[in-house]
Motif scaffolding. Structure first.
Motif, PDB file in Angstrom:
ATOM      1  N   ARG A  78      57.688 147.051  11.538  1.00  0.00           N
ATOM      2  CA  ARG A  78      57.671 147.153  10.076  1.00  0.00           C
ATOM      3  C   ARG A  78      57.053 148.479   9.634  1.00  0.00           C
ATOM      4  O   ARG A  78      57.515 149.087   8.653  1.00  0.00           O
ATOM      5  CB  ARG A  78      56.890 145.981   9.474  1.00  0.00           C
ATOM      6  N   CYS A 223      44.465 145.775  -0.905  1.00  0.00           N
ATOM      7  CA  CYS A 223      44.518 146.575  -2.127  1.00  0.00           C
ATOM      8  C   CYS A 223      43.407 147.614  -2.133  1.00  0.00           C
ATOM      9  O   CYS A 223      43.632 148.785  -2.464  1.00  0.00           O
ATOM     10  CB  CYS A 223      44.414 145.651  -3.335  1.00  0.00           C
ATOM     11  N   PRO A 259      52.450 141.543   6.394  1.00  0.00           N
ATOM     12  CA  PRO A 259      53.261 141.857   5.209  1.00  0.00           C
ATOM     13  C   PRO A 259      52.472 142.189   3.949  1.00  0.00           C
ATOM     14  O   PRO A 259      52.787 143.155   3.245  1.00  0.00           O
ATOM     15  CB  PRO A 259      54.117 140.598   5.032  1.00  0.00           C
ATOM     16  N   TYR A 260      51.434 141.419   3.625  1.00  0.00           N
ATOM     17  CA  TYR A 260      50.720 141.677   2.368  1.00  0.00           C
ATOM     18  C   TYR A 260      49.936 142.974   2.438  1.00  0.00           C
ATOM     19  O   TYR A 260      49.746 143.647   1.417  1.00  0.00           O
ATOM     20  CB  TYR A 260      49.807 140.511   2.001  1.00  0.00           C
ATOM     21  N   ARG A 263      52.480 145.964   2.116  1.00  0.00           N
ATOM     22  CA  ARG A 263      52.876 146.223   0.727  1.00  0.00           C
ATOM     23  C   ARG A 263      51.943 147.239   0.076  1.00  0.00           C
ATOM     24  O   ARG A 263      52.389 148.151  -0.624  1.00  0.00           O
ATOM     25  CB  ARG A 263      52.849 144.898  -0.055  1.00  0.00           C
ATOM     26  N   HIS A 264      50.663 147.138   0.323  1.00  0.00           N
ATOM     27  CA  HIS A 264      49.699 148.068  -0.275  1.00  0.00           C
ATOM     28  C   HIS A 264      49.684 149.403   0.473  1.00  0.00           C
ATOM     29  O   HIS A 264      49.493 150.455  -0.149  1.00  0.00           O
ATOM     30  CB  HIS A 264      48.311 147.435  -0.306  1.00  0.00           C
ATOM     31  N   ARG A 266      52.270 150.726   1.712  1.00  0.00           N
ATOM     32  CA  ARG A 266      53.461 151.390   1.163  1.00  0.00           C
ATOM     33  C   ARG A 266      53.097 152.161  -0.104  1.00  0.00           C
ATOM     34  O   ARG A 266      53.510 153.315  -0.288  1.00  0.00           O
ATOM     35  CB  ARG A 266      54.537 150.337   0.870  1.00  0.00           C
ATOM     36  N   ARG A 267      52.320 151.535  -0.971  1.00  0.00           N
ATOM     37  CA  ARG A 267      51.905 152.202  -2.213  1.00  0.00           C
ATOM     38  C   ARG A 267      51.102 153.467  -1.927  1.00  0.00           C
ATOM     39  O   ARG A 267      51.323 154.511  -2.565  1.00  0.00           O
ATOM     40  CB  ARG A 267      51.079 151.209  -3.053  1.00  0.00           C
TER      41      ARG A 267
END
Length: 304
Positions: A78, A223, A259-260, A263-264, A266-267
Motif C-alpha cells: 500500500r 493525524c 489503512p487509517y 490515509r493521514h 497520504r495527506r
C-alpha cells in the motif's frame, strides 16, 4: 583551573555550529533535500527483538510477530502504491532476510528504481552485540546479497535498532559503504573520521519524523503524526532559505501501512509533493545526497 576529567567523545566529528558553516546548495540551487526511508524488516518467529503493538507475551509472541508481518504482506504494498501515485522515490532500508522471505516485495522496490540501503539481516538482533569479526561479516554479507539483488553494491547502511559498536563506522568504510544513517545529530551531512582515513558520511536520519518513536513510543495518533511531518517540513523549508538542509522521514509499513494511518500519511506526502511540483525542494534519496556531498569542493565535500 579545570579540575574536571575530560568527557568521553565519539571522536567521529568535532563540534560545528550550524550557522557558522560555509554555504552550499543542492542541485539546481535547491535548499531543502527531502527523502523517505522505508524500513522493510523481517523478524524471527519465537525469539529475538521486535516492536510491539501490545505487551510482549511469552514466545512465540504471535500477536506482535503477525502485526509486524502485516507490513510485508500488505502495508508495504500500500505504501508503494502511494509513492507511485505521488511519483516519490524512496530509500528502501532492507533486512536481507527478506530476499528469501518475500522476494516479490524486494523485486518491486528494485523495479521502481528505489535505492537499496543495508539494514542488517534481521531486526531481531542488535548489531552492537556482535564481535568485530561477526560485525564485519554482517556488513560484507549484506553488501554481497544486495549487490546480487540489484547489480551494484549499496552505498549506505542503517544498523538494526540504530545499534553500533565502537568500530562500526570504521568497518563500514572498510567494507565499501559510503554513508551511515545511524546518527541524528545534525540537519546537514557530516563527514566522519575513520581509523583508515577512508571517507564515510553521516546522512541525517530522523528520530522525530519516525513512526516508531512517535506512534509506538509517544502514542501519537495518525493525524498527529501527519501534522508533525507537515509542520516539520514547513519550518525546515523556511529555515533552508538561510542554508541547505536535509529532512528525512522514517516509515515502517507495519505501522503507517495500516489503512487509517496511510490515509493521514497520504495527506502529509501530498503536501510535500506539491512543494516539489512548485520547484521548492529536492526530493531525493540519501545516496544521492551523499554523492552530491562527495562532489562538492572545499570544506563541505571530498573533492580537491
Amino acid at each position: 583551573m579545570n579540575t574536571f576529567p575530560a568527557i568521553p567523545a565519539s571522536g567521529r566529528f568535532g563540534y560545528s555550529a550550524i550557522h557558522q558553516r560555509p554555504d552550499f546548495s543542492w542541485p539546481e540551487g535547491k535548499r531543502l533535500a527531502v527523502y523517505i526511508g522505508l524500513n522493510l524488516e523481517h523478524f524471527a518467529f519465537g525469539e529475538g527483538l521486535g516492536a510491539g503493538i501490545g505487551p510482549a507475551s511469552p514466545q512465540p509472541d504471535v500477536l506482535n510477530y503477525s502485526w509486524r508481518e502485516y507490513g510485508n504482506r500488505v502495508g508495504a504494498w500500500r505504501c508503494l502504491e502511494l509513492f507511485d501515485q505521488l511519483c516519490l522515490p524512496t530509500a528502501a532500508l532492507i533486512n536481507t532476510a527478506l530476499i528469501d522471505h518475500c522476494p516479490e516485495l524486494l523485486q518491486a522496490v528494485v523495479e521502481r528504481g528505489d535505492e537499496l540501503v543495508g539494514h542488517g539481516h534481521s531486526n531481531s538482533w542488535r548489531q552492537s552485540d556482535y564481535s568485530e569479526e561477526q560485525e564485519a561479516a554482517l556488513l560484507a554479507g549484506c553488501r554481497d546479497r544486495i549487490t546480487q539483488l540489484q547489480g551494484k553494491p549499496p552505498a549506505g547502511w542503517l544498523s538494526p535498532w540504530i545499534s553500533e559498536s565502537r568500530a562500526t563506522p570504521d568497518l563500514l568504510a572498510e567494507t565499501g559503504y559510503s554513508y551511515n544513517l545511524n546518527w541524528c545529530h545534525d540537519d546537514q551531512p557530516t563527514r566522519m573520521h575513520t581509523r583508515s582515513g577512508q571517507a564515510l558520511w553521516s546522512i541525517p536520519y530522523p528520530q522525530e519524523l519516525n513512526d516508531i518513536p512517535m506512534v509506538m513510543g509517544r502514542h501519537l495518533d495518525a493525524c498527529a503524526f501527519a501534522d508533525l511531518v507537515i509542520d516539520n517540513f514547513d519550518e525546515m523549508l523556511q529555515q533552508s532559505q538561510g542554508q541547505s538542509l536535509v529532512m528525512g522521514i522514517a516509515l515502517h509499513p507495519y505501522i503507517v501501512g495500516q489503512p487509517y494511518r496511510l490515509r493521514h500519511l497520504r495527506r502529509a506526502l501530498q503536501h510535500i509533493a506539491a512543494a516539489r511540483d512548485a520547484g521548492s525542494i529536492w526530493v531525493t534519496t540519501p545516496g544521492q545526497i551523499c554523492a552530491h556531498m562527495q562532489g562538492l569542493r572545499g570544506p563541505h565535500g571530498t573533492a580537491a
